[in-house]
Structures are given as structure tokens and as C-alpha cells.
Design an enzyme around this catalytic site. Structure first.
Site, short mmCIF file in Angstrom:
data_model
loop_
_atom_site.label_atom_id
_atom_site.label_comp_id
_atom_site.label_asym_id
_atom_site.label_seq_id
_atom_site.Cartn_x
_atom_site.Cartn_y
_atom_site.Cartn_z
N GLU A 179 0.84 -1.21 0.00
CA GLU A 179 0.00 0.00 0.00
C GLU A 179 0.87 1.26 0.00
O GLU A 179 1.33 1.69 1.05
CB GLU A 179 -0.92 0.00 1.23
CG GLU A 179 -1.77 1.27 1.33
CD GLU A 179 -2.71 1.28 2.52
OE1 GLU A 179 -2.64 0.37 3.35
OE2 GLU A 179 -3.52 2.21 2.62
N LYS A 221 -2.69 -2.11 -2.97
CA LYS A 221 -3.69 -1.22 -2.37
C LYS A 221 -3.29 0.22 -2.64
O LYS A 221 -2.54 0.83 -1.88
CB LYS A 221 -3.81 -1.49 -0.87
CG LYS A 221 -4.80 -0.59 -0.14
CD LYS A 221 -5.19 -1.17 1.20
CE LYS A 221 -6.05 -0.20 2.00
NZ LYS A 221 -6.62 -0.82 3.20
P1 13P Z 1 -9.34 4.15 4.52
O1 13P Z 1 -10.20 3.41 3.51
O2 13P Z 1 -10.11 4.74 5.64
O3 13P Z 1 -8.39 5.08 3.85
O4 13P Z 1 -8.46 3.04 5.24
C1 13P Z 1 -7.90 2.05 4.46
C2 13P Z 1 -6.64 1.64 5.05
O5 13P Z 1 -6.52 0.53 5.52
C3 13P Z 1 -5.54 2.60 5.06
O6 13P Z 1 -4.36 1.90 5.33
#
Ligand code: 13P
Length: 340
Positions: A179, A221
Site C-alpha cells: 500500500e 492497495k
Molecule cells: P481508509 O479506507 O479509511 O483510507 O483506510 C484504508 C486503510 O486501511 C488505510 O491503510
């Protein structure tokens, strides 16, 4: 590394339009969410709230995996069933956040580096024993047009950490969610978000290849490509979809089985509409789905308000968001589905 197991796990999480519930808020972050509904941030309340989400009947039709926090993966339901065992019975894959947070990057004002590599091999072995079959590591990329951020140094340092984390996960037969979040806060234009997201993903896949990460056994992600929150020109849904799909097609190899967006502060319905616009209008080689935190939970949190009597209403609110986001992941969502 069991490549077949990694690939099967990644594919299972995003099969048939399923997405991920990100319920891995750290104790500090869940405290902020609870403060918004005047609920005290203590363990019994955190257990009650996570139980509410995990025991929502029928959510397993839409939710393929749940990301937990270290405390959560050790918790159980009121009748003593471990949360991870409950998920496994429902066919939902248990996940775990393994980074230890983003810290200031030394000598780079305004930039962050995510920590958590030290001791990670041992922690992953324990999390596997506790039932985790996928993990998450979040890098934070801030944009500042005035200060020329992000620097290449920040992008590369975070990409290398993500790659080292991903390789350790795969060694432990745990699917890594990688991510790199380009933060939407700021006055920057959507054009800048597009170019920074392109640079972040290019650096990331370069490092994943260098580390020998098995791309069929990861999930990506990313953020969507959106206008900075303070920018006077807020791009519409179709523009967000077009720019986001273009960046992903330019940067993400087709061997990656699934892309699961973060919501990043978008409102719950807008996050669903963006996902729908992409899946309805573009052909793509990966499953394109969601791993939302706030956009899945916000209405449920509000409906709950810390009161046991409100649990059915909160679960209904969560189920609606899960159902509608899975519909959007299949390109089948429309606004009337909000009235259900
Ligand atoms: P949000 O969808 O609230 O941005 O959170 C997703 C997430 O896991 C961020 O690391």
C-alpha cells in the site's frame, strides 16, 4: 514460499467482486473514531465494535478478507470464539497489519517513512499461527507542490521497505498487501496526483522486481487519482476513473491478481461511485475492488454510537456498504441501491 498457496489466497480474497474490510485501526486511530461518537477508547469497547462488524450476518458474501490489528487478532467473541476462527468458518480470510506506523523521514521535512521491518520475520511466523493469511503495510506519500514533494528519495525508501516486507511475507506464506498511499490532503491538482501516483507505483514495482517478489501472490492497495482536498477544481467521477485506470494500466503488471483501493477520506458513497465508474467503463486485467476502512465503517460507527441496542442498525449500515461496494466491483452498482 508456497507460490500456489499465495496465489490461491490472493485470488480468493477478491473473487466474485469481494473486497476487504480494513478494520486494522491502531489503538490510537480507533480512539479518534470513537471520540467522534463519544465512546471511550478501552479494550471492551474495541472488542464490542470489532465483534459487531465481524458477526454481521451475510457480510461474508461481499467481504473476502478482514485486516486486523495486533490486539484484534488475539480477541474473541463474547462466547469465546477467536475472531480469526470465526472468519475462517465463514470463508473470510484473516489479515493483519504488520507495519508499526509512518514516522518522520530524517532530514526530509514533510515526508514519512514506514517502520516495522526489525523482527518482522518472527512476528509473521506468530501471526501465521494465529490464523493470518494476508498482511498489510502502508507507506505514506505526502504531496506539496510548494515544496516539490515527494522527493525521489522518499518514494524509493518507501518502495524498498514495501518490497522487503513483501518478500518476508511471502517467505512466511502470507499474501502481502502493498500500500503506497498518496495522501489526498492538500491544494494540489489532480494532474499532480496522477504524476505522483505514477512515480510511486513505478518505484514500487521496480523494487518488488528487485526483491524477487512473486507478483501473482500480492495485492496492490493504491489511492485513486483525485484532486487535492483543498484544490478549487474538484474532478468529477468520470475523470477520476479515467485517470486512475490510466495510471494503473501504465504501472501495474497484469500478473497482479487484484487491486484493492483505500478510501483515504472520500465519502462512503463517492468511494463506491468511483469504483463503479472504473469497473463499468474499462476492461482491465486485474480484479479491481476495495479495501476500505472509513468508507465501509463510517455509517455503521455512527449508527452504533456505543449502544448495544443499536447493533442491528449498525450491522445493517455496514452490510449496505459492503453489498454496494461489491456491486461496484462488478460494475453493477447504481444510486438507487442506496435506498435499500
Ligand atoms: P481508509 O479506507 O479509511 O483510507 O483506510 C484504508 C486503510 O486501511 C488505510 O491503510
Amino acid at each position: 514460499m508456497d507460490k500456489a498457496q499465495l496465489k490461491a489466497t490472493a485470488e480468493k480474497i477478491v473473487a466474485n467482486g469481494k473486497g476487504i474490510l480494513a478494520a486494522d485501526e491502531s489503538t490510537g486511530t480507533i480512539g479518534k473514531r470513537f471520540a467522534s461518537i463519544n465512546v471511550e477508547n478501552v479494550e471492551p469497547n474495541r472488542q464490542a465494535y470489532r465483534q459487531l462488524l465481524l458477526t454481521t450476518a451475510g457480510a461474508e458474501e461481499f467481504i473476502g478478507g478482514v485486516i486486523q490489528y495486533d490486539e484484534t487478532i488475539r480477541q474473541s467473541t463474547d462466547d469465546g470464539k477467536r475472531f480469526a476462527d470465526l472468519m475462517e468458518e465463514l470463508g473470510v480470510v484473516p489479515g493483519i497489519k504488520v507495519d508499526t506506523g509512518a514516522k518522520d523521514l530524517a532530514d526530509h521535512a514533510g515526508e514519512m517513512i514506514t517502520e516495522g521491518l526489525d523482527g518482522l520475520r518472527d512476528r509473521l511466523a506468530e501471526y501465521y499461527e494465529l490464523g493470518a493469511r494476508f498482511a498489510k503495510w502502508r507507506a505514506v506519500i505526502n504531496i506539496s507542490e510548494d515544496n516539490n514533494l515527494p522527493s525521489d528519495y522518499c518514494l524509493n525508501a518507501n518502495a524498498q521497505a514495501l518490497a522487503r516486507y513483501a518478500a518476508l511475507c511471502q517467505e512466511a506464506n502470507i499474501v502481502p498487501i502493498v500500500e503506497p498511499e498518496v495522501i489526498m490532503d492538500g491544494a494540489h491538482s489532480i494532474e499532480t496526483c496522477e504524476s505522483v501516483t505514477t512515480r510511486a507505483l513505478t518505484a514500487l514495482f521496480n523494487e518488488l522486481q528487485n526483491a524477487g517478489v512473486y507478483l501473482e501472490g500480492i495485492l496492490l492497495k493504491p489511492n485513486m487519482v483525485v484532486s487535492g482536498t483543498e484544490n478549487p477544481r474538484q474532478a468529477g467521477i468520470d475523470e477520476v476513473a479515467e485517470r486512475t485506470v490510466r495510471v494503473l494500466k501504465n504501472c501495474v503488471p497484469s500478473s497482479v491478481p487484484g487491486i484493492v483501493f483505500l478510501s483515504g477520506g472520500q465519502s462512503d458513497v463517492l468511494a463506491t461511485q468511483h469504483l463503479q465508474a472504473m469497473n463499468a467503463n474499462y476492461e482491465m486485467p486485474w480484479a479491481l475492488s476495495y479495501s476500505y476502512g472509513r468508507a465501509l465503517q463510517a455509517p455503521a460507527l455512527k449508527a452504533w454510537g456505543g449502544e448495544a441496542a443499536n447493533i442491528p442498525a449498525a450491522q445493517a449500515a455496514y452490510l449496505l456498504r459492503a453489498r454496494n461496494n461489491t456491486a461496484a466491483a462488478l460494475g453493477n452498482y447504481n444510486d438507487e441501491m442506496e435506498a435499500a
